[in-house]
Design an enzyme around this catalytic site. Structure first.
Site, mmCIF file in Angstrom:
data_model
loop_
_atom_site.group_PDB
_atom_site.id
_atom_site.type_symbol
_atom_site.label_atom_id
_atom_site.label_comp_id
_atom_site.label_asym_id
_atom_site.label_seq_id
_atom_site.Cartn_x
_atom_site.Cartn_y
_atom_site.Cartn_z
ATOM 1 N N CYS A 1 1.767 3.933 7.239
ATOM 2 C CA CYS A 1 2.629 5.305 7.081
ATOM 3 C C CYS A 1 4.079 4.148 7.479
ATOM 4 O O CYS A 1 4.634 3.526 8.510
ATOM 5 C CB CYS A 1 2.307 5.835 7.901
ATOM 6 N N CYS B 1 1.185 9.532 5.057
ATOM 7 C CA CYS B 1 0.274 8.970 4.118
ATOM 8 C C CYS B 1 -1.114 9.293 5.353
ATOM 9 O O CYS B 1 -1.368 9.976 6.269
ATOM 10 C CB CYS B 1 0.671 7.458 5.879
ATOM 11 N N CYS C 1 6.380 8.298 2.962
ATOM 12 C CA CYS C 1 5.356 7.384 2.877
ATOM 13 C C CYS C 1 5.243 6.473 2.395
ATOM 14 O O CYS C 1 6.646 5.992 2.742
ATOM 15 C CB CYS C 1 4.565 8.548 1.464
#
Length: 144
Positions: free
Chosen positions: A86, A79, A7
């Site tokens: 991302c 994400c 993430c």
């Protein structure tokens, strides 16, 4: 089986997914990281995972650069929004997946509303990662 969950901040979604996936199979090697890691795991993420009987209080955010030279069975980005940055992982990876979620740390409003957003995302993570585990990881292990 080695899994890396990515993430941006590595403070909420990736940490919750990491904790949950590790909790359902202790034999998995699960790691999480971010492109711009936060200083610490979001306390609300720790709180709502504790409610689900998963302890992530000892987790710390990591930078994805720590893992670039390692081989991975799965690298999963979590994400959510299309405008979010991302991370792209170009290392030695057998399977790349995207399982996106809203960022609960973006929630604004009362404490109750913010907590409900963290719980909603936590519950979505649990459902989707349980499905990923059952559909992908268990079947991979059965082939070994």
């Amino acid at each position: 089986m080695k899994v890396l969950i990515l993430c941006t901040g590595n403070s909420c979604r990736s940490q919750m997914a990491h904790g949950f996936l590790q909790s359902i199979d202790k034999d998995l090697s699960v790691f999480s990281a971010g492109t711009k890691p936060a200083e610490k795991v979001n306390p609300k993420a720790v709180e709502v995972m504790k409610e689900a009987r998963v302890d992530i209080s000892g987790h710390n955010p990591h930078n994805v650069t720590e893992y670039l030279d390692e081989p991975w069975d799965y690298v999963i980005t979590v994400c959510g929004g299309a405008n979010e940055n991302c991370p792209v992982f170009t290392g030695d990876v057998k399977h790349r997946l995207h399982i996106g979620f809203d960022d609960p740390s973006d929630a604004n409003g009362s404490d109750e509303f913010v907590a409900s957003e963290f719980r909603r995302v936590r519950d979505e993570i649990i459902v989707r990662f349980k499905k990923f585990y059952n559909d992908e990881l268990k079947s991979q292990n059965n082939r070994i």
